[in-house]
Design a protein around this motif. Structure first.
Motif, PDB file in Angstrom:
ATOM      1  N   PHE A  79     -43.527 -22.207 -46.954  1.00 27.03           N
ATOM      2  CA  PHE A  79     -42.433 -21.536 -47.430  1.00 27.03           C
ATOM      3  C   PHE A  79     -41.473 -22.834 -48.086  1.00 27.03           C
ATOM      4  CE2 PHE A  79     -38.123 -19.842 -46.680  1.00 27.03           C
ATOM      5  CZ  PHE A  79     -38.190 -18.930 -47.441  1.00 27.03           C
ATOM      6  N   SER A  80     -41.291 -23.831 -47.634  1.00 26.04           N
ATOM      7  CA  SER A  80     -40.512 -24.876 -48.125  1.00 26.04           C
ATOM      8  C   SER A  80     -41.021 -25.218 -49.682  1.00 26.04           C
ATOM      9  CB  SER A  80     -40.454 -25.992 -47.173  1.00 26.04           C
ATOM     10  OG  SER A  80     -41.639 -27.046 -47.373  1.00 26.04           O
ATOM     11  N   TYR A  81     -42.403 -25.450 -49.833  1.00 21.76           N
ATOM     12  CA  TYR A  81     -43.143 -25.658 -51.060  1.00 21.76           C
ATOM     13  C   TYR A  81     -42.363 -24.749 -52.287  1.00 21.76           C
ATOM     14  CZ  TYR A  81     -46.129 -28.779 -48.818  1.00 21.76           C
ATOM     15  OH  TYR A  81     -46.844 -29.963 -48.116  1.00 21.76           O
ATOM     16  N   VAL A  82     -42.324 -23.556 -51.789  1.00 15.63           N
ATOM     17  CA  VAL A  82     -42.061 -22.474 -52.875  1.00 15.63           C
ATOM     18  C   VAL A  82     -40.532 -22.641 -53.083  1.00 15.63           C
ATOM     19  CG1 VAL A  82     -41.802 -20.089 -53.519  1.00 15.63           C
ATOM     20  CG2 VAL A  82     -43.962 -21.104 -52.464  1.00 15.63           C
TER      21      VAL A  82
ATOM     22  N   LEU B  48     -30.746 -17.132 -58.605  1.00 16.62           N
ATOM     23  CA  LEU B  48     -31.292 -17.684 -57.475  1.00 16.62           C
ATOM     24  C   LEU B  48     -31.612 -16.986 -56.277  1.00 16.62           C
ATOM     25  CD1 LEU B  48     -29.997 -21.453 -57.728  1.00 16.62           C
ATOM     26  CD2 LEU B  48     -32.430 -20.259 -58.268  1.00 16.62           C
ATOM     27  N   PHE B  49     -30.456 -16.075 -55.650  1.00 19.54           N
ATOM     28  CA  PHE B  49     -30.378 -15.535 -54.563  1.00 19.54           C
ATOM     29  C   PHE B  49     -31.253 -14.215 -54.478  1.00 19.54           C
ATOM     30  CE2 PHE B  49     -27.554 -18.532 -52.913  1.00 19.54           C
ATOM     31  CZ  PHE B  49     -28.012 -18.668 -51.418  1.00 19.54           C
ATOM     32  N   VAL B  50     -31.071 -13.776 -55.783  1.00 23.83           N
ATOM     33  CA  VAL B  50     -32.293 -12.476 -56.085  1.00 23.83           C
ATOM     34  C   VAL B  50     -33.543 -13.056 -55.748  1.00 23.83           C
ATOM     35  CG1 VAL B  50     -33.164 -11.066 -57.524  1.00 23.83           C
ATOM     36  CG2 VAL B  50     -30.627 -11.164 -57.607  1.00 23.83           C
ATOM     37  N   TRP B  51     -33.880 -14.143 -56.455  1.00 22.32           N
ATOM     38  CA  TRP B  51     -35.328 -14.559 -56.037  1.00 22.32           C
ATOM     39  C   TRP B  51     -35.634 -15.141 -54.683  1.00 22.32           C
ATOM     40  CZ3 TRP B  51     -39.474 -14.329 -59.160  1.00 22.32           C
ATOM     41  CH2 TRP B  51     -39.286 -14.177 -60.754  1.00 22.32           C
ATOM     42  N   GLY B  52     -34.658 -15.665 -54.178  1.00 24.97           N
ATOM     43  CA  GLY B  52     -34.786 -16.107 -52.860  1.00 24.97           C
ATOM     44  C   GLY B  52     -34.965 -14.997 -51.758  1.00 24.97           C
ATOM     45  N   ILE B  53     -34.141 -13.885 -51.989  1.00 27.02           N
ATOM     46  CA  ILE B  53     -34.283 -12.859 -51.139  1.00 27.02           C
ATOM     47  C   ILE B  53     -35.744 -12.180 -51.144  1.00 27.02           C
ATOM     48  CG2 ILE B  53     -33.358 -10.186 -50.301  1.00 27.02           C
ATOM     49  CD1 ILE B  53     -30.449 -11.563 -51.347  1.00 27.02           C
TER      50      ILE B  53
ATOM     51  N   MET C  37     -38.117 -14.411 -49.592  1.00 30.75           N
ATOM     52  CA  MET C  37     -37.982 -14.410 -48.145  1.00 30.75           C
ATOM     53  C   MET C  37     -38.573 -13.120 -47.522  1.00 30.75           C
ATOM     54  SD  MET C  37     -36.023 -12.340 -45.757  1.00 30.75           S
ATOM     55  CE  MET C  37     -34.323 -11.848 -46.672  1.00 30.75           C
ATOM     56  N   LEU C  38     -38.420 -11.578 -48.143  1.00 30.73           N
ATOM     57  CA  LEU C  38     -39.068 -10.755 -47.772  1.00 30.73           C
ATOM     58  C   LEU C  38     -40.615 -10.626 -47.918  1.00 30.73           C
ATOM     59  CD1 LEU C  38     -36.629  -7.984 -49.406  1.00 30.73           C
ATOM     60  CD2 LEU C  38     -36.884  -8.644 -46.790  1.00 30.73           C
TER      61      LEU C  38
ATOM     62  N   GLY D   6     -34.103 -19.798 -43.072  1.00 28.40           N
ATOM     63  CA  GLY D   6     -34.167 -20.843 -43.778  1.00 28.40           C
ATOM     64  C   GLY D   6     -33.795 -20.697 -45.375  1.00 28.40           C
ATOM     65  N   PHE D   7     -34.058 -19.535 -45.976  1.00 26.29           N
ATOM     66  CA  PHE D   7     -34.032 -19.423 -47.581  1.00 26.29           C
ATOM     67  C   PHE D   7     -32.940 -20.133 -47.937  1.00 26.29           C
ATOM     68  CE2 PHE D   7     -31.902 -15.636 -46.922  1.00 26.29           C
ATOM     69  CZ  PHE D   7     -31.354 -15.310 -48.211  1.00 26.29           C
ATOM     70  N   ALA D   8     -31.638 -19.598 -47.641  1.00 25.22           N
ATOM     71  CA  ALA D   8     -30.522 -20.024 -48.080  1.00 25.22           C
ATOM     72  C   ALA D   8     -29.977 -21.515 -48.154  1.00 25.22           C
ATOM     73  CB  ALA D   8     -29.176 -19.276 -47.550  1.00 25.22           C
TER      74      ALA D   8
END
Length: 431
Positions: free
Chosen positions: A274-277, A308-313, A316-317, A358-360
Protein backbone atom coordinates in the motif's frame (compact mmCIF):
# COMPACT_ATOMS: atom_id res chain seq x y z
CA UNK A 1 -4.62 19.13 -11.72
CA UNK A 2 -5.22 15.37 -11.96
CA UNK A 3 -2.94 15.23 -15.00
CA UNK A 4 -0.17 16.95 -13.04
CA UNK A 5 -0.64 14.55 -10.13
CA UNK A 6 -0.49 11.43 -12.30
CA UNK A 7 2.50 12.75 -14.24
CA UNK A 8 4.51 12.56 -11.01
CA UNK A 9 2.68 9.79 -9.14
CA UNK A 10 2.86 7.03 -11.77
CA UNK A 11 6.63 7.23 -12.47
CA UNK A 12 7.23 7.56 -8.71
CA UNK A 13 5.24 4.39 -8.03
CA UNK A 14 7.32 2.55 -10.63
CA UNK A 15 10.51 3.88 -8.99
CA UNK A 16 9.28 2.83 -5.54
CA UNK A 17 8.59 -0.71 -6.72
CA UNK A 18 12.17 -1.03 -7.98
CA UNK A 19 13.68 -0.12 -4.57
CA UNK A 20 13.22 -3.54 -2.90
CA UNK A 21 14.29 -5.26 -6.10
CA UNK A 22 17.94 -4.36 -5.46
CA UNK A 23 17.93 -6.35 -2.24
CA UNK A 24 15.78 -9.13 -3.69
CA UNK A 25 18.15 -9.54 -6.65
CA UNK A 26 21.10 -9.98 -4.28
CA UNK A 27 19.17 -12.52 -2.20
CA UNK A 28 18.04 -14.41 -5.30
CA UNK A 29 21.58 -14.70 -6.63
CA UNK A 30 22.97 -15.74 -3.23
CA UNK A 31 20.27 -18.38 -2.98
CA UNK A 32 21.48 -19.94 -6.23
CA UNK A 33 25.25 -19.75 -5.73
CA UNK A 34 25.82 -19.98 -1.99
CA UNK A 35 24.94 -21.70 1.27
CA UNK A 36 22.38 -20.66 3.87
CA UNK A 37 25.17 -18.63 5.51
CA UNK A 38 25.63 -16.73 2.25
CA UNK A 39 21.93 -15.89 2.10
CA UNK A 40 22.01 -14.80 5.74
CA UNK A 41 25.05 -12.60 5.12
CA UNK A 42 23.34 -10.79 2.23
CA UNK A 43 20.20 -10.35 4.34
CA UNK A 44 22.16 -8.94 7.30
CA UNK A 45 24.33 -6.70 5.11
CA UNK A 46 21.33 -5.42 3.20
CA UNK A 47 19.51 -4.63 6.45
CA UNK A 48 22.46 -2.57 7.70
CA UNK A 49 22.49 -0.42 4.57
CA UNK A 50 18.70 -0.13 4.48
CA UNK A 51 18.77 1.31 7.99
CA UNK A 52 21.68 3.69 7.29
CA UNK A 53 20.16 5.02 4.10
CA UNK A 54 16.62 5.23 5.49
CA UNK A 55 17.91 7.53 8.24
CA UNK A 56 19.37 9.74 5.48
CA UNK A 57 16.05 10.06 3.69
CA UNK A 58 15.97 13.73 4.68
CA UNK A 59 18.40 14.34 1.82
CA UNK A 60 15.68 13.49 -0.69
CA UNK A 61 12.77 15.02 1.20
CA UNK A 62 14.42 18.27 2.27
CA UNK A 63 15.98 18.80 -1.15
CA UNK A 64 12.68 18.07 -2.87
CA UNK A 65 10.74 20.48 -0.68
CA UNK A 66 13.17 23.39 -1.05
CA UNK A 67 13.63 22.80 -4.79
CA UNK A 68 9.90 22.71 -5.51
CA UNK A 69 9.44 26.01 -3.69
CA UNK A 70 12.27 27.64 -5.66
CA UNK A 71 10.74 26.19 -8.83
CA UNK A 72 7.40 27.78 -7.95
CA UNK A 73 9.14 31.14 -7.56
CA UNK A 74 10.97 30.67 -10.86
CA UNK A 75 14.32 31.17 -9.11
CA UNK A 76 16.83 29.09 -11.09
CA UNK A 77 19.82 30.23 -9.03
CA UNK A 78 18.13 29.09 -5.81
CA UNK A 79 17.40 25.70 -7.44
CA UNK A 80 21.09 25.34 -8.27
CA UNK A 81 22.20 26.43 -4.80
CA UNK A 82 19.98 23.78 -3.22
CA UNK A 83 21.53 20.98 -5.29
CA UNK A 84 25.07 22.07 -4.52
CA UNK A 85 24.31 22.36 -0.82
CA UNK A 86 22.48 19.04 -0.65
CA UNK A 87 25.29 17.17 -2.43
CA UNK A 88 27.86 18.67 -0.05
CA UNK A 89 25.87 17.32 2.88
CA UNK A 90 25.39 13.95 1.15
CA UNK A 91 29.09 13.51 0.46
CA UNK A 92 30.01 14.67 3.97
CA UNK A 93 27.75 12.03 5.52
CA UNK A 94 28.96 9.37 3.10
CA UNK A 95 32.62 9.97 3.92
CA UNK A 96 31.76 9.88 7.63
CA UNK A 97 30.21 6.44 7.07
CA UNK A 98 33.36 5.32 5.26
CA UNK A 99 35.64 6.60 8.03
CA UNK A 100 33.47 5.00 10.73
CA UNK A 101 32.80 1.78 8.85
CA UNK A 102 34.46 -0.52 11.39
CA UNK A 103 32.51 0.69 14.46
CA UNK A 104 29.32 0.83 12.37
CA UNK A 105 29.85 -2.76 11.26
CA UNK A 106 30.72 -4.05 14.72
CA UNK A 107 27.72 -2.35 16.31
CA UNK A 108 25.33 -3.60 13.61
CA UNK A 109 26.54 -7.20 13.87
CA UNK A 110 26.29 -7.01 17.66
CA UNK A 111 22.68 -5.80 17.45
CA UNK A 112 21.71 -8.51 14.95
CA UNK A 113 23.55 -11.26 16.83
CA UNK A 114 24.27 -13.25 13.68
CA UNK A 115 26.40 -16.42 13.69
CA UNK A 116 30.21 -16.16 13.29
CA UNK A 117 30.12 -17.48 9.71
CA UNK A 118 27.36 -15.10 8.68
CA UNK A 119 29.12 -12.21 10.40
CA UNK A 120 32.36 -12.85 8.48
CA UNK A 121 30.61 -12.86 5.11
CA UNK A 122 28.36 -9.93 6.03
CA UNK A 123 31.51 -8.02 6.96
CA UNK A 124 33.00 -8.69 3.52
CA UNK A 125 29.77 -7.54 1.88
CA UNK A 126 29.64 -4.39 4.03
CA UNK A 127 33.29 -3.38 3.53
CA UNK A 128 32.84 -3.46 -0.26
CA UNK A 129 29.44 -1.83 -0.47
CA UNK A 130 30.23 1.00 1.98
CA UNK A 131 32.18 2.60 -0.88
CA UNK A 132 28.86 3.12 -2.62
CA UNK A 133 27.67 5.48 0.15
CA UNK A 134 28.65 8.68 -1.74
CA UNK A 135 26.76 7.45 -4.80
CA UNK A 136 23.64 6.37 -2.89
CA UNK A 137 23.35 9.50 -0.78
CA UNK A 138 24.08 11.60 -3.87
CA UNK A 139 21.22 9.78 -5.60
CA UNK A 140 18.92 10.77 -2.73
CA UNK A 141 19.79 14.45 -3.23
CA UNK A 142 19.45 14.24 -7.01
CA UNK A 143 16.11 12.39 -6.83
CA UNK A 144 14.68 15.12 -4.60
CA UNK A 145 16.09 17.80 -6.89
CA UNK A 146 14.44 16.34 -10.00
CA UNK A 147 11.12 15.73 -8.23
CA UNK A 148 11.17 19.31 -6.97
CA UNK A 149 11.26 20.41 -10.60
CA UNK A 150 8.19 18.24 -11.34
CA UNK A 151 10.34 15.65 -13.13
CA UNK A 152 9.64 12.08 -11.99
CA UNK A 153 10.66 10.52 -15.30
CA UNK A 154 14.43 10.76 -14.76
CA UNK A 155 14.33 9.03 -11.31
CA UNK A 156 12.16 6.27 -12.79
CA UNK A 157 14.47 5.58 -15.74
CA UNK A 158 17.58 5.64 -13.54
CA UNK A 159 15.99 3.26 -11.01
CA UNK A 160 15.06 0.76 -13.73
CA UNK A 161 18.52 0.88 -15.35
CA UNK A 162 20.19 0.53 -11.95
CA UNK A 163 18.34 -2.73 -11.33
CA UNK A 164 19.19 -4.10 -14.77
CA UNK A 165 22.89 -3.30 -14.31
CA UNK A 166 22.88 -4.81 -10.82
CA UNK A 167 21.42 -8.07 -12.11
CA UNK A 168 23.81 -8.37 -15.05
CA UNK A 169 27.04 -7.48 -13.22
CA UNK A 170 26.22 -9.54 -10.11
CA UNK A 171 25.34 -12.61 -12.18
CA UNK A 172 28.50 -12.22 -14.27
CA UNK A 173 30.79 -11.99 -11.23
CA UNK A 174 29.13 -14.75 -9.22
CA UNK A 175 28.24 -17.32 -11.85
CA UNK A 176 31.20 -16.93 -14.21
CA UNK A 177 33.99 -15.73 -11.91
CA UNK A 178 32.82 -17.51 -8.73
CA UNK A 179 33.14 -14.42 -6.52
CA UNK A 180 30.30 -15.44 -4.14
CA UNK A 181 29.33 -12.70 -1.66
CA UNK A 182 32.06 -10.39 -2.94
CA UNK A 183 30.68 -10.62 -6.48
CA UNK A 184 27.18 -9.69 -5.30
CA UNK A 185 28.57 -6.70 -3.38
CA UNK A 186 30.68 -5.50 -6.31
CA UNK A 187 27.73 -5.87 -8.71
CA UNK A 188 25.55 -3.73 -6.45
CA UNK A 189 28.38 -1.21 -5.98
CA UNK A 190 28.90 -0.86 -9.73
CA UNK A 191 25.17 -0.32 -10.30
CA UNK A 192 25.06 2.39 -7.61
CA UNK A 193 27.90 4.40 -9.10
CA UNK A 194 26.62 4.03 -12.67
CA UNK A 195 23.19 5.22 -11.51
CA UNK A 196 24.79 8.24 -9.83
CA UNK A 197 26.69 9.22 -12.97
CA UNK A 198 23.57 8.69 -15.06
CA UNK A 199 21.88 11.30 -12.89
CA UNK A 200 24.83 13.69 -13.22
CA UNK A 201 25.06 13.46 -17.01
CA UNK A 202 21.46 12.54 -17.82
CA UNK A 203 20.57 13.56 -21.41
CA UNK A 204 16.77 13.52 -20.92
CA UNK A 205 16.67 16.97 -19.36
CA UNK A 206 17.92 20.40 -20.41
CA UNK A 207 18.86 21.24 -16.82
CA UNK A 208 21.63 18.74 -16.14
CA UNK A 209 23.23 18.44 -12.69
CA UNK A 210 26.73 18.48 -14.23
CA UNK A 211 26.04 21.97 -15.57
CA UNK A 212 24.81 23.09 -12.14
CA UNK A 213 27.87 21.72 -10.35
CA UNK A 214 30.23 23.64 -12.64
CA UNK A 215 28.32 26.90 -12.76
CA UNK A 216 29.33 29.89 -10.65
CA UNK A 217 26.63 31.26 -8.38
CA UNK A 218 26.36 34.48 -6.44
CA UNK A 219 28.24 34.49 -3.16
CA UNK A 220 25.09 34.86 -1.02
CA UNK A 221 22.75 31.90 -1.11
CA UNK A 222 19.05 32.64 -0.82
CA UNK A 223 18.51 29.73 1.57
CA UNK A 224 20.33 30.17 4.91
CA UNK A 225 22.30 27.19 6.17
CA UNK A 226 20.42 27.32 9.47
CA UNK A 227 17.07 26.87 7.76
CA UNK A 228 18.43 24.10 5.55
CA UNK A 229 19.89 22.22 8.52
CA UNK A 230 16.88 22.67 10.81
CA UNK A 231 14.46 21.22 8.26
CA UNK A 232 16.74 18.24 7.60
CA UNK A 233 17.22 17.74 11.35
CA UNK A 234 13.45 17.60 11.91
CA UNK A 235 13.01 15.10 9.07
CA UNK A 236 15.86 12.99 10.48
CA UNK A 237 14.24 12.92 13.95
CA UNK A 238 10.90 12.08 12.36
CA UNK A 239 12.56 9.14 10.59
CA UNK A 240 14.08 8.01 13.91
CA UNK A 241 10.56 7.84 15.35
CA UNK A 242 9.43 5.69 12.41
CA UNK A 243 12.45 3.42 12.80
CA UNK A 244 11.80 3.06 16.54
CA UNK A 245 8.20 1.99 15.90
CA UNK A 246 9.24 -0.51 13.23
CA UNK A 247 12.04 -2.00 15.32
CA UNK A 248 9.86 -2.31 18.42
CA UNK A 249 7.04 -3.84 16.36
CA UNK A 250 9.48 -6.44 15.01
CA UNK A 251 11.03 -7.07 18.44
CA UNK A 252 7.60 -7.59 20.02
CA UNK A 253 6.81 -10.14 17.33
CA UNK A 254 10.13 -11.88 17.96
CA UNK A 255 9.48 -12.41 21.69
CA UNK A 256 6.36 -14.36 20.73
CA UNK A 257 8.35 -16.91 18.78
CA UNK A 258 9.64 -17.49 15.28
CA UNK A 259 6.22 -18.33 13.83
CA UNK A 260 4.61 -15.08 15.00
CA UNK A 261 7.69 -13.16 13.86
CA UNK A 262 7.41 -14.69 10.38
CA UNK A 263 3.63 -14.11 10.28
CA UNK A 264 4.04 -10.42 11.17
CA UNK A 265 6.75 -10.05 8.51
CA UNK A 266 4.32 -11.40 5.91
CA UNK A 267 1.47 -9.21 7.13
CA UNK A 268 3.66 -6.11 6.94
CA UNK A 269 3.89 -6.72 3.19
CA UNK A 270 0.26 -5.55 3.03
CA UNK A 271 1.42 -2.23 4.49
CA UNK A 272 4.50 -2.04 2.23
CA UNK A 273 2.47 -2.75 -0.91
CA UNK A 274 0.00 0.00 0.00
CA UNK A 275 2.83 2.40 0.85
CA UNK A 276 4.48 2.00 -2.58
CA UNK A 277 1.34 3.31 -4.25
CA UNK A 278 0.50 6.01 -1.71
CA UNK A 279 4.08 7.30 -1.66
CA UNK A 280 3.76 8.00 -5.38
CA UNK A 281 0.86 10.36 -4.67
CA UNK A 282 2.74 11.79 -1.67
CA UNK A 283 5.61 12.67 -4.04
CA UNK A 284 3.09 14.43 -6.27
CA UNK A 285 1.85 16.38 -3.25
CA UNK A 286 5.42 17.25 -2.35
CA UNK A 287 6.38 18.49 -5.82
CA UNK A 288 3.19 20.31 -6.78
CA UNK A 289 2.49 21.52 -3.23
CA UNK A 290 5.99 22.97 -2.94
CA UNK A 291 5.58 24.67 -6.29
CA UNK A 292 2.29 26.25 -5.15
CA UNK A 293 3.89 27.27 -1.85
CA UNK A 294 6.81 28.92 -3.62
CA UNK A 295 4.46 30.75 -5.98
CA UNK A 296 2.19 31.71 -3.03
CA UNK A 297 -0.74 30.22 -4.93
CA UNK A 298 -3.07 29.06 -2.17
CA UNK A 299 -5.91 28.19 -4.54
CA UNK A 300 -3.63 25.75 -6.37
CA UNK A 301 -2.60 24.24 -3.03
CA UNK A 302 -6.23 23.72 -1.99
CA UNK A 303 -7.08 22.22 -5.39
CA UNK A 304 -4.11 19.86 -5.08
CA UNK A 305 -5.22 18.76 -1.60
CA UNK A 306 -8.78 18.05 -2.76
CA UNK A 307 -7.64 16.03 -5.76
CA UNK A 308 -5.05 14.11 -3.78
CA UNK A 309 -7.65 13.04 -1.24
CA UNK A 310 -10.08 11.98 -3.97
CA UNK A 311 -7.33 9.68 -5.27
CA UNK A 312 -6.41 8.65 -1.74
CA UNK A 313 -9.96 7.71 -0.77
CA UNK A 314 -10.39 5.77 -4.01
CA UNK A 315 -7.17 3.85 -3.48
CA UNK A 316 -8.04 3.25 0.16
CA UNK A 317 -11.35 1.65 -0.84
CA UNK A 318 -9.69 -0.38 -3.61
CA UNK A 319 -6.97 -1.78 -1.38
CA UNK A 320 -9.46 -2.50 1.41
CA UNK A 321 -11.63 -4.52 -0.96
CA UNK A 322 -8.59 -6.37 -2.35
CA UNK A 323 -7.37 -7.23 1.15
CA UNK A 324 -10.82 -8.37 2.30
CA UNK A 325 -11.32 -10.60 -0.74
CA UNK A 326 -7.75 -11.68 -1.45
CA UNK A 327 -5.88 -11.33 1.83
CA UNK A 328 -5.57 -15.05 2.48
CA UNK A 329 -4.61 -15.68 -1.14
CA UNK A 330 -1.85 -13.06 -0.93
CA UNK A 331 -0.39 -14.84 2.09
CA UNK A 332 -0.22 -18.07 0.09
CA UNK A 333 1.62 -16.25 -2.69
CA UNK A 334 4.20 -14.98 -0.22
CA UNK A 335 5.02 -18.33 1.41
CA UNK A 336 4.28 -22.03 1.31
CA UNK A 337 4.92 -22.53 5.04
CA UNK A 338 1.54 -23.77 6.24
CA UNK A 339 2.15 -23.07 9.94
CA UNK A 340 3.00 -19.42 9.22
CA UNK A 341 -0.02 -18.99 6.93
CA UNK A 342 -2.40 -20.38 9.56
CA UNK A 343 -1.13 -17.95 12.20
CA UNK A 344 -1.07 -14.99 9.80
CA UNK A 345 -4.67 -15.61 8.72
CA UNK A 346 -5.82 -14.85 12.26
CA UNK A 347 -4.54 -11.29 11.89
CA UNK A 348 -5.74 -10.51 8.35
CA UNK A 349 -8.78 -8.69 9.86
CA UNK A 350 -6.31 -6.19 11.35
CA UNK A 351 -4.34 -5.51 8.16
CA UNK A 352 -7.58 -4.93 6.27
CA UNK A 353 -7.73 -1.61 8.15
CA UNK A 354 -4.24 -0.49 7.04
CA UNK A 355 -5.55 1.51 4.04
CA UNK A 356 -8.26 3.24 6.11
CA UNK A 357 -5.96 4.23 8.98
CA UNK A 358 -2.90 5.02 6.87
CA UNK A 359 -3.86 6.77 3.63
CA UNK A 360 -4.18 10.29 5.09
CA UNK A 361 -0.73 10.18 6.73
CA UNK A 362 0.95 9.44 3.38
CA UNK A 363 -0.83 12.29 1.58
CA UNK A 364 -0.23 14.81 4.34
CA UNK A 365 3.45 13.82 4.43
CA UNK A 366 3.81 14.98 0.84
CA UNK A 367 2.10 18.31 1.53
CA UNK A 368 4.17 18.91 4.67
CA UNK A 369 7.45 18.07 2.92
CA UNK A 370 6.61 20.29 -0.06
CA UNK A 371 6.04 23.25 2.25
CA UNK A 372 9.03 22.21 4.44
CA UNK A 373 6.74 22.23 7.48
CA UNK A 374 9.12 19.79 9.07
CA UNK A 375 8.51 20.76 12.70
CA UNK A 376 4.80 20.03 12.49
CA UNK A 377 5.46 16.74 10.69
CA UNK A 378 7.91 15.77 13.46
CA UNK A 379 5.34 16.61 16.16
CA UNK A 380 2.71 14.49 14.42
CA UNK A 381 4.97 11.45 14.11
CA UNK A 382 6.31 11.85 17.66
CA UNK A 383 2.78 11.91 19.09
CA UNK A 384 1.80 8.93 16.95
CA UNK A 385 4.90 7.01 18.11
CA UNK A 386 4.04 7.83 21.74
CA UNK A 387 0.53 6.45 21.20
CA UNK A 388 2.01 3.27 19.71
CA UNK A 389 4.32 2.62 22.65
CA UNK A 390 1.60 3.43 25.19
CA UNK A 391 -0.95 1.10 23.58
CA UNK A 392 1.65 -1.60 23.02
CA UNK A 393 2.35 -1.73 26.78
CA UNK A 394 -1.36 -1.59 27.66
CA UNK A 395 -2.82 -3.92 25.04
CA UNK A 396 -0.10 -6.47 24.36
CA UNK A 397 -0.32 -8.16 27.79
CA UNK A 398 -4.10 -8.53 27.34
CA UNK A 399 -4.49 -9.29 23.63
CA UNK A 400 -1.06 -10.52 22.56
CA UNK A 401 -0.21 -10.03 18.89
CA UNK A 402 -3.66 -8.57 18.25
CA UNK A 403 -2.88 -5.81 20.74
CA UNK A 404 0.38 -5.13 18.90
CA UNK A 405 -1.50 -4.69 15.61
CA UNK A 406 -4.07 -2.41 17.27
CA UNK A 407 -1.20 -0.24 18.51
CA UNK A 408 0.28 -0.10 15.00
CA UNK A 409 -3.05 0.84 13.39
CA UNK A 410 -3.52 3.54 16.02
CA UNK A 411 -0.04 4.87 15.23
CA UNK A 412 -1.02 5.43 11.59
CA UNK A 413 -4.41 6.91 12.49
CA UNK A 414 -2.96 9.38 15.02
CA UNK A 415 -0.21 10.39 12.60
CA UNK A 416 -2.71 11.36 9.92
CA UNK A 417 -5.14 12.85 12.43
CA UNK A 418 -2.60 15.23 13.98
CA UNK A 419 -1.44 16.31 10.52
CA UNK A 420 -5.07 17.01 9.59
CA UNK A 421 -5.41 19.26 12.65
CA UNK A 422 -2.29 21.22 11.69
CA UNK A 423 -3.10 21.36 7.97
CA UNK A 424 -4.42 24.94 8.02
CA UNK A 425 -1.04 26.12 9.36
CA UNK A 426 1.32 24.57 6.82
CA UNK A 427 0.89 27.15 4.06
CA UNK A 428 3.28 29.76 5.35
CA UNK A 429 4.46 28.04 8.54
CA UNK A 430 7.85 29.14 9.86
CA UNK A 431 10.07 26.45 11.43
Amino acid sequence: MNRQILKIAIPSIVSNVTIPLLGLVDLWISGHIGSADCIGAIAVGGMIFNMLYWLCGFLRMGTGGFTSQAYGRGNVEAINHILQRSLRMAFGLAFAFILLQQPLLRFSLWVMKSSPDVSIMAGSYFRILIWGAPAMLGIYSLTGWFLGQQNARVPMVVAILQNVINILVSMLLTMYFDWKVEGIAVGTLVSQWIAFFMYIFFPLTNHRPIDVLWCKLSSQAELPWGRFLSVNRDIFLRTLCLVAVQLFFTATGAVQGDTILAANALLLQFYILFSYVMDGFAYAGEAIGGKAYGAKDFSMFQSLTRNLFVWGIGLMLLFTIVYVIGGNGLLQLLTDKRAVIVIAQDYVPYVVFIPLTGFAAFLYDGLYIGTTSSRLMLIAVALAAASFFLLRFLLFPMFGNGGLWLAFLTFMLVRGGVQAIYYHRIFGIKN
